[in-house]
Motif scaffolding. Structure first.
Motif, PDB file in Angstrom:
ATOM      1  N   ARG A   1     -37.556 -20.723 -11.437  1.00 23.77           N
ATOM      2  CA  ARG A   1     -37.214 -20.691 -10.659  1.00 23.77           C
ATOM      3  C   ARG A   1     -36.207 -19.886 -10.592  1.00 23.77           C
ATOM      4  O   ARG A   1     -35.601 -19.307  -9.145  1.00 23.77           O
ATOM      5  CB  ARG A   1     -37.621 -21.744  -9.853  1.00 23.77           C
ATOM      6  CG  ARG A   1     -38.687 -22.422  -9.106  1.00 23.77           C
ATOM      7  CD  ARG A   1     -39.207 -23.726  -8.954  1.00 23.77           C
ATOM      8  NE  ARG A   1     -39.993 -24.276  -8.810  1.00 23.77           N
ATOM      9  CZ  ARG A   1     -41.330 -24.086  -9.644  1.00 23.77           C
ATOM     10  NH1 ARG A   1     -40.813 -23.900 -10.877  1.00 23.77           N
ATOM     11  NH2 ARG A   1     -42.282 -24.925  -8.852  1.00 23.77           N
ATOM     12  N   SER A   2     -35.149 -19.921 -11.207  1.00 27.80           N
ATOM     13  CA  SER A   2     -34.219 -19.208 -11.371  1.00 27.80           C
ATOM     14  C   SER A   2     -33.835 -17.367 -11.165  1.00 27.80           C
ATOM     15  O   SER A   2     -35.252 -17.124 -11.873  1.00 27.80           O
ATOM     16  CB  SER A   2     -32.901 -19.602 -12.409  1.00 27.80           C
ATOM     17  OG  SER A   2     -31.458 -18.980 -12.406  1.00 27.80           O
ATOM     18  N   ASP A   3     -32.797 -16.771 -10.332  1.00 25.30           N
ATOM     19  CA  ASP A   3     -33.187 -15.635 -10.188  1.00 25.30           C
ATOM     20  C   ASP A   3     -32.072 -14.795 -11.284  1.00 25.30           C
ATOM     21  O   ASP A   3     -31.780 -14.024 -11.621  1.00 25.30           O
ATOM     22  CB  ASP A   3     -32.110 -14.727  -8.945  1.00 25.30           C
ATOM     23  CG  ASP A   3     -31.566 -14.894  -8.098  1.00 25.30           C
ATOM     24  OD1 ASP A   3     -30.721 -15.967  -9.192  1.00 25.30           O
ATOM     25  OD2 ASP A   3     -31.259 -15.139  -7.573  1.00 25.30           O
ATOM     26  N   HIS A   4     -31.409 -16.007 -12.239  1.00 27.09           N
ATOM     27  CA  HIS A   4     -30.487 -15.435 -13.102  1.00 27.09           C
ATOM     28  C   HIS A   4     -31.232 -16.385 -14.593  1.00 27.09           C
ATOM     29  O   HIS A   4     -29.801 -17.130 -15.022  1.00 27.09           O
ATOM     30  CB  HIS A   4     -29.370 -15.275 -12.770  1.00 27.09           C
ATOM     31  CG  HIS A   4     -28.368 -16.548 -12.135  1.00 27.09           C
ATOM     32  ND1 HIS A   4     -29.112 -16.937 -11.264  1.00 27.09           N
ATOM     33  CD2 HIS A   4     -27.936 -17.567 -12.829  1.00 27.09           C
ATOM     34  CE1 HIS A   4     -28.663 -18.056 -10.765  1.00 27.09           C
ATOM     35  NE2 HIS A   4     -27.869 -18.436 -12.038  1.00 27.09           N
ATOM     36  N   PRO A   5     -32.186 -16.411 -15.491  1.00 36.56           N
ATOM     37  CA  PRO A   5     -32.341 -17.859 -15.886  1.00 36.56           C
ATOM     38  C   PRO A   5     -31.274 -16.973 -17.228  1.00 36.56           C
ATOM     39  O   PRO A   5     -31.417 -16.283 -17.481  1.00 36.56           O
ATOM     40  CB  PRO A   5     -34.054 -17.695 -16.608  1.00 36.56           C
ATOM     41  CG  PRO A   5     -34.334 -15.980 -15.504  1.00 36.56           C
ATOM     42  CD  PRO A   5     -33.559 -16.242 -14.422  1.00 36.56           C
ATOM     43  N   ALA A   6     -31.794 -18.005 -17.733  1.00 36.76           N
ATOM     44  CA  ALA A   6     -30.937 -18.295 -19.386  1.00 36.76           C
ATOM     45  C   ALA A   6     -31.925 -17.925 -20.331  1.00 36.76           C
ATOM     46  O   ALA A   6     -31.693 -16.694 -21.174  1.00 36.76           O
ATOM     47  CB  ALA A   6     -30.461 -19.875 -20.165  1.00 36.76           C
ATOM     48  N   PHE A   7     -32.991 -18.415 -19.990  1.00 37.26           N
ATOM     49  CA  PHE A   7     -34.521 -17.683 -20.769  1.00 37.26           C
ATOM     50  C   PHE A   7     -35.314 -17.787 -19.591  1.00 37.26           C
ATOM     51  O   PHE A   7     -36.461 -18.686 -18.621  1.00 37.26           O
ATOM     52  CB  PHE A   7     -34.592 -18.855 -22.006  1.00 37.26           C
ATOM     53  CG  PHE A   7     -35.877 -18.586 -22.457  1.00 37.26           C
ATOM     54  CD1 PHE A   7     -36.158 -17.102 -24.024  1.00 37.26           C
ATOM     55  CD2 PHE A   7     -37.455 -18.683 -21.996  1.00 37.26           C
ATOM     56  CE1 PHE A   7     -36.901 -16.923 -24.567  1.00 37.26           C
ATOM     57  CE2 PHE A   7     -37.765 -18.682 -23.596  1.00 37.26           C
ATOM     58  CZ  PHE A   7     -38.835 -17.169 -24.142  1.00 37.26           C
TER      59      PHE A   7
END
Length: 525
Positions: free
Chosen positions: A254-260
């Protein structure tokens, strides 16, 4: 360093990265043959069984817990920079381990080594991904994967040679000159690379990955050490760690800047390849680990002799890993991985033909078959993982590959070790009941403990050795059949979900040419 210069030096860069990786992998297998010496109060530190276990587990816990974090950090801060930092930490920790004065000091120094190793390993694969073009990358990864297998095999030989001529700390001190030379060559040859568009940080995702992996690894280690998987000490961290990793996946999706980007698991290249790596190493690593006890305790070989017995595994890795890329081009990753896993399955079944009196060449054949199988699993599976990702995410992909392998190794040793220990104690129950309380506990812990008790009891203990050997072999046979079933399951996963040849499987466009443009990302050294 301009791209043309990097291209000309790519095989030298691979050699340097392979040596860097080999030092990290070699260290754990060297330690295995030194445990008996470290436990000796005169020649070593007088470490207890629990302290010896934590000398291994402290490294594994930190290493597995931080692999993903350092993979992401390398993508952002610069892979060469993180690699050199990891090598420095690993070298300092090796010195601290070599000159530890107490078992507790050794445990903490080993934890620091785990920190350095976690920084080194993902950078080696991600730099290879950026230095080599897709048409050569599979071959390079085959050589890289062969170094992992080679480290598993030559570690016991190196450790045996060192212990035959030097003090126990030499198994750690030997890392230092190699690391010093490695750092100098990395600084000279390896280009810097990073994600040119890293976006915002994802501290929540990174923190969740650390907490989840550390908790899960701790629970696995605790359950394996105690043999009690249904107690709160094992269940709570395992369930809690799995829940945190589930929360990590939910957050990343759900993140727009995921670590992965966990949505990448929709790609069958990635998901099937990660599953095959994990299941293969779960099955093979546990049985391979306990083969060392068979060789030294049951067959009475010295550490050097038992190390030499593993050379067929190393020979198979050297023969087949570099050739796996050509096999994939000819037959497809699915076929090569499936056959490799079936060879691993056959090798694990082959342990049924190994007993207290088997000719040692039988053991060598089993090791060779196991090495050949794994040499045809890890390179194509690793290439499938890395080709599913854009180059700028190579660190995260490398960390994912190595985390799956490391957690699977810990789980394999712990679970299959519990199987061996449970069968061993059950078969030996009547004999143990006749022993004094202190001797009963020591003999029930391990085959080595039983031999030590028999030696202390003198003529009265001679009747314990043969039953203890038979009980251990029964446990090893049971664990190897369970491992073979897991390896066969892995082959079915690959056969069902891993794509075949690109032209036949309708693969997605490789990451280099898909929506996120891959680039060499080189900068000044």
């Amino acid at each position: 360093m301009d791209p043309q210069s990097v291209h000309r030096r790519r095989w030298y860069i691979l050699a340097v990265l392979t040596v860097s990786l080999l030092v990290v992998v070699l260290d754990n297998t060297i330690l295995n043959v030194a445990l008996k010496t470290i436990a000796d109060p005169e020649e070593g530190l007088g470490a207890t069984q629990s302290q010896l276990e934590w000398a291994i587990n402290s490294y594994t816990l930190v290493f597995a817990g931080l692999l993903f974090t350092f993979g992401v950090l390398g993508d952002r801060a610069g892979r060469k920079r993180v690699l050199i930092g990891g090598m420095v930490i690993f070298g300092i920790a090796s010195l601290l381990s070599a000159y530890a004065q107490t078992p507790d000091q050794l445990v903490w120094a080993r934890a620091l080594m785990g920190l350095g190793g976690a920084a080194v390993m993902p950078q080696t694969l991600s730099i290879i991904t950026n230095v080599f073009e897709p048409q050569e990358r599979a071959r390079a990864i085959g050589i890289w994967a062969g170094a992992v297998g080679l480290g598993v095999a030559i570690g016991p030989v190196t450790g045996g040679l060192l212990l035959a001529h030097f003090w126990w700390g030499s198994v750690f001190f030997v890392n230092v000159p190699v690391i010093v030379a490695g750092i100098a060559l990395i600084a000279l040859l390896v280009p810097e690379s990073r994600n040119p568009l890293p976006g915002r940080l994802d501290p929540v995702g990174v923190l969740l990955s650390i907490v989840g992996l550390v908790a899960l690894s701790y629970g696995i280690i605790h359950g394996g050490d105690t043999g009690e998987w249904l107690t709160p000490g094992a269940l709570a961290p395992i369930i809690g760690g799995a829940a945190v990793l589930g929360l990590f996946a939910w957050h990343e999706a759900r993140s727009d800047h995921p670590a992965f980007d966990v949505r990448l698991f929709r790609d069958p290249r990635l998901s099937a390849a990660v599953a095959s790596i994990a299941l293969c190493f779960f099955a093979a690593a546990g049985v391979f680990f306990f083969a060392n006890f068979y060789l030294q305790s049951v067959r009475g070989l010295t550490p050097l002799q038992s190390g030499l017995m593993v050379l067929p595994f190393a020979a198979a890795q050297l023969m087949f890993s570099p050739r796996s890329a050509a096999m994939v081009r000819r037959f497809g990753a699915k076929a090569v991985c499936t056959v490799g896993l079936l060879l691993v399955t056959a090798a694990l079944v082959g342990y049924q033909f190994v007993d207290e009196h088997s000719p040692l060449w039988v053991v060598g054949v089993v090791f060779f078959l196991q090495g050949a199988g794994m040499a045809n699993v890890m390179p194509p599976a690793t290439e499938s993982v890395m080709s599913a990702l854009p180059r700028e995410k190579a660190g995260a992909g490398s960390a994912l590959n190595n985390t799956a392998r490391q957690v699977a190794v810990a789980l394999g040793v712990a679970v299959l070790g519990s199987v061996v220990a449970s069968v061993y104690r059950g078969d030996l129950a009547d004999r143990l009941a006749a022993l004094p309380a202190g001797a009963r506990e020591a003999a029930g812990q391990s085959i080595e403990g039983a031999h030590a008790v028999a030696a202390r009891l003198g003529p009265a203990g001679e009747g314990l050795i043969d039953p203890a050997n038979a009980a251990f072999m029964h446990g090893m046979h049971t664990a190897s059949i369970a491992a073979a079933a897991v390896a066969f399951l892995a082959s079915m996963v690959v056969l069902r979900w891993m794509p075949g040849r690109a032209q036949d499987a309708g693969e997605a466009v490789p990451a280099e040419t898909s929506g996120t443009p891959g680039r060499r990302e080189t900068a000044k050294v």
